[in-house]
Scaffold this active site. Structure first.
Site, PDB file in Angstrom:
ATOM      1  CD  GLU A  78      -3.056  -1.038   0.392  1.00 57.38           C
ATOM      2  OE1 GLU A  78      -3.357   0.110   0.015  1.00 57.38           O
ATOM      3  OE2 GLU A  78      -3.701  -2.043   0.076  1.00 57.38           O
ATOM      4  CB  CYS A 121      -1.348   7.529   1.264  1.00 55.66           C
ATOM      5  SG  CYS A 121      -2.901   6.796   1.813  1.00 55.66           S
TER       6      CYS A 121
HETATM    7  P1  NAD Z   1       7.546   5.178   7.628  1.00 53.87           P
HETATM    8  O1  NAD Z   1       8.824   5.916   7.547  1.00 53.87           O
HETATM    9  O2  NAD Z   1       6.807   5.107   8.904  1.00 53.87           O
HETATM   10  O3  NAD Z   1       7.874   3.696   7.104  1.00 53.87           O
HETATM   11  C1  NAD Z   1       6.888   2.702   6.995  1.00 53.87           C
HETATM   12  C2  NAD Z   1       7.376   1.440   7.690  1.00 53.87           C
HETATM   13  O4  NAD Z   1       8.542   0.957   7.035  1.00 53.87           O
HETATM   14  C3  NAD Z   1       7.740   1.668   9.154  1.00 53.87           C
HETATM   15  O5  NAD Z   1       7.110   0.712   9.956  1.00 53.87           O
HETATM   16  C4  NAD Z   1       9.243   1.557   9.150  1.00 53.87           C
HETATM   17  O6  NAD Z   1       9.744   1.034  10.352  1.00 53.87           O
HETATM   18  C5  NAD Z   1       9.515   0.605   7.998  1.00 53.87           C
HETATM   19  N1  NAD Z   1      10.849   0.808   7.431  1.00 53.87           N
HETATM   20  C6  NAD Z   1      11.490   1.984   7.204  1.00 53.87           C
HETATM   21  N2  NAD Z   1      12.698   1.761   6.658  1.00 53.87           N
HETATM   22  C7  NAD Z   1      12.837   0.418   6.545  1.00 53.87           C
HETATM   23  C8  NAD Z   1      13.876  -0.432   6.052  1.00 53.87           C
HETATM   24  N3  NAD Z   1      15.009   0.044   5.567  1.00 53.87           N
HETATM   25  N4  NAD Z   1      13.654  -1.762   6.083  1.00 53.87           N
HETATM   26  C9  NAD Z   1      12.509  -2.269   6.576  1.00 53.87           C
HETATM   27  N5  NAD Z   1      11.511  -1.505   7.052  1.00 53.87           N
HETATM   28  C10 NAD Z   1      11.654  -0.185   7.035  1.00 53.87           C
HETATM   29  O7  NAD Z   1       6.498   5.727   6.596  1.00 53.87           O
HETATM   30  P2  NAD Z   1       6.752   6.359   5.150  1.00 53.87           P
HETATM   31  O8  NAD Z   1       7.334   5.336   4.245  1.00 53.87           O
HETATM   32  O9  NAD Z   1       7.370   7.679   5.254  1.00 53.87           O
HETATM   33  O10 NAD Z   1       5.213   6.576   4.773  1.00 53.87           O
HETATM   34  C11 NAD Z   1       4.836   7.564   3.894  1.00 53.87           C
HETATM   35  C12 NAD Z   1       4.569   6.965   2.533  1.00 53.87           C
HETATM   36  O11 NAD Z   1       3.582   5.950   2.673  1.00 53.87           O
HETATM   37  C13 NAD Z   1       3.997   7.954   1.559  1.00 53.87           C
HETATM   38  O12 NAD Z   1       4.519   7.675   0.285  1.00 53.87           O
HETATM   39  C14 NAD Z   1       2.517   7.655   1.578  1.00 53.87           C
HETATM   40  O13 NAD Z   1       1.840   8.034   0.417  1.00 53.87           O
HETATM   41  C15 NAD Z   1       2.510   6.182   1.777  1.00 53.87           C
HETATM   42  N6  NAD Z   1       1.289   5.755   2.425  1.00 53.87           N
HETATM   43  C16 NAD Z   1       0.471   4.923   1.763  1.00 53.87           C
HETATM   44  C17 NAD Z   1      -0.722   4.544   2.331  1.00 53.87           C
HETATM   45  C18 NAD Z   1      -1.664   3.606   1.642  1.00 53.87           C
HETATM   46  O14 NAD Z   1      -2.562   3.122   2.316  1.00 53.87           O
HETATM   47  N7  NAD Z   1      -1.513   3.341   0.366  1.00 53.87           N
HETATM   48  C19 NAD Z   1      -1.059   5.011   3.592  1.00 53.87           C
HETATM   49  C20 NAD Z   1      -0.183   5.857   4.248  1.00 53.87           C
HETATM   50  C21 NAD Z   1       0.992   6.217   3.660  1.00 53.87           C
END
Ligand code: NAD
Length: 482
Positions: A213, A247
């Site tokens: 997602e 998102c």
């Molecule tokens: P975030 O930084 O919280 O990361 C998401 C998860 O990935 C966390 O639990 C984190 O611990 C894990 N993570 C981070 N680096 C990692 C690595 N190297 N290895 C393994 N796991 C790792 O969140 P984010 O990525 O900044 O979220 C924002 C993005 O998510 C935006 O692009 C947004 O559009 C998207 N998003 C999508 C949805 C959806 O439902 N489609 C919802 C919310 C956010």
């Protein structure tokens, strides 16, 4: 507090042991666990809202609506529909395979993993976990370390279930890396597409299916035939809720030139109506989650001209609800997902030009997660929807298409793969097992060797004999085509 690395494998193993014992399969366990989870969320509502406020000033009514209330309502929907979803689905059996019957049984896949981001940290962790539980799986959740107060609350809440089959790992990259080294039967990851690739690579080691997602740039397209005032309000609400850290927020607007100025003014008026003269003083406007994101978004304010807002305050990580005009597709603000309260409004000559711009991105794989189209003319909206692709669409509105549990929520291309919400979540975490039951009353020797010419001829006729249901379907299609 981070889960000690040495505890992660045993925690996943304990979940697997529970699954292997069959503890999670009965409908009674699924129901009791979901009810327990719902009751814990209700009891701890204030604690969750406090945590969300502490992490990034999420306004309490907004946090209740989009997080706590949203999750409780999803659990209620799941509880109400679970018996129906679990019922084996009867499907027709072709004449050639009669006497016999066929059903699809949705069975749990095993031990599942849900990795959540920080922006809607409650619902994006718990909704997929609810789906996994409803389908009879064990599940390990991993809240985001970037919303630490909420992650601690969620960890405490899940641990209060006191069930090894529904557990949690808290932490950042190191803990998630260790978690991903374990074997799961399904992983649902929500977050950015860079980490999605890491998740998918780790999943490939165990041939684990993934649901991703993700995000991206979701456009709002406004026709000259739109109800501009209503469009402006709905775009402003969708964009500035959670300070743009959504998102499916409209990332940018493509508006037909004749109504550009009117739209910009109306969005400005909506911002004033929602947040007052000084949005910084409003209790209803969130803050940016951390300093790196604050500085990243602040830099994007250099693109085009600030038409509304533009103020920032690094100490409180405040960025005003901002509208940019005169932006080109080559400006930095159009080069990445904004994920903050900055809205470029770009004039186009026609809806065709708007869909071409969206499709230029899609051609490179950047298919949007959401797409919004505003017009009072159905033909305009139909042309935009038919002429583009995206995870989902809301016509004459923003965000609300994901609140209907009867619609799947998921992306396409760079915005993700797979879907969940309601029955779609139940299906995502289920294996659709085909069960064909033959009668022994008749045992025609046709399929058995030796393959005599007569048998082969009868078999060929039988295989190619039209199923009466197919004939009906064919007639119905012909009738519809006129
Ligand atoms: P975030 O930084 O919280 O990361 C998401 C998860 O990935 C966390 O639990 C984190 O611990 C894990 N993570 C981070 N680096 C990692 C690595 N190297 N290895 C393994 N796991 C790792 O969140 P984010 O990525 O900044 O979220 C924002 C993005 O998510 C935006 O692009 C947004 O559009 C998207 N998003 C999508 C949805 C959806 O439902 N489609 C919802 C919310 C956010």
């Amino acid at each position: 507090m981070e889960t000690p690395l040495a505890d992660i494998a045993p925690r996943v193993q304990a979940a697997r042991d529970a699954f292997d014992r069959g503890a999670t399969r009965p409908a009674a366990w699924r129901r009791a666990t979901l009810e327990h989870l719902r009751d814990l969320i209700s009891e701890r509502e204030e604690r969750l809202l406090d945590a969300l406020e502490a992490d990034f000033g999420k306004p309490r009514p907004e946090a209740w609506l989009t997080e706590v209330g949203f999750t409780i309502s999803d659990i209620e929907h799941t509880l109400a529909n679970l018996p129906l979803w679990m019922r084996p689905e009867k499907v027709p059996t072709p004449v050639a395979f009669k006497p016999g019957k066929s059903v699809i049984v949705r069975e749990p896949v095993g031990v599942t993993c849900v990795i959540a981001p920080w922006n809607y940290p409650v619902q994006l962790l718990l909704l997929p976990m609810v789906a996994a539980i409803s389908a009879g799986n064990a599940v390990v959740g991993k809240p985001s370390e970037l919303a630490p107060a909420t992650a601690a609350e969620l960890t405490s809440l899940i641990m209060a279930l006191d069930d090894p089959a529904v557990t949690v790992v808290e932490g950042g990259v190191a803990e998630t890396t260790e978690l991903l080294a374990q074997r799961f039967d399904h992983i649902l990851y929500t977050g950015n597409s860079r980490v999605a690739r890491i998740v998918m690579r780790a999943a490939a080691e165990h041939l684990t299916p993934v649901t991703l997602e993700l995000g991206g740039k979701s456009p709002a397209i406004v026709s000259r035939n739109a109800n501009v005032k209503v469009a402006a309000k709905r775009i402003a609400w969708g964009k500035f809720v959670n300070a743009g850290q959504t998102c499916i927020a409209p990332d940018y607007v493509l508006v037909e030139r004749p109504v550009h100025d009117e739209l910009v003014a109306a969005i400005g008026a909506a911002i004033q109506e929602f947040y007052g003269d000084d949005p910084q003083a409003s209790a209803d406007f969130a803050r940016i989650v951390n300093e790196p994101h604050f500085h990243r978004i602040e830099k994007l304010l250099d693109s085009g001209t600030v038409a509304v807002g533009g103020q920032t305050d690094a100490d409180t990580r405040y960025i005003a609800p901002t509208v940019l005009t005169g932006v080109t597709m080559d400006d930095p603000v159009m080069g990445e997902e904004i994920f903050g309260p900055v809205l470029p409004v770009i004039a186009v000559d026609s809806l065709g030009d708007a869909t071409r711009l969206v499709n230029d991105g899609a051609a490179k794989g950047d298919k949007p997660l959401a797409l919004y189209t505003f017009s009072e003319h159905d033909a305009d909206n139909d042309a935009v929807v038919d002429g583009t692709t995206s995870g989902g669409v809301c016509v004459n509105g923003t965000l609300l298409h994901i609140s209907n549990p009867n619609l799947p929520f998921g992306g396409i291309g760079e915005s993700g793969m797979g879907a969940y919400h309601g029955k779609y979540g139940f299906d995502t975490f289920s294996h659709q097992r085909s069960v064909h039951t033959r009668s022994t009353r008749l045992d025609p020797p046709l399929m058995y060797p030796p393959y005599t010419a007569k048998k082969v001829s009868l078999l060929r006729k039988g295989m190619l004999m039209a199923d009466p249901r197919d004939l009906v379907a064919k007639a119905r299609s012909a009738f519809r085509r006129g």
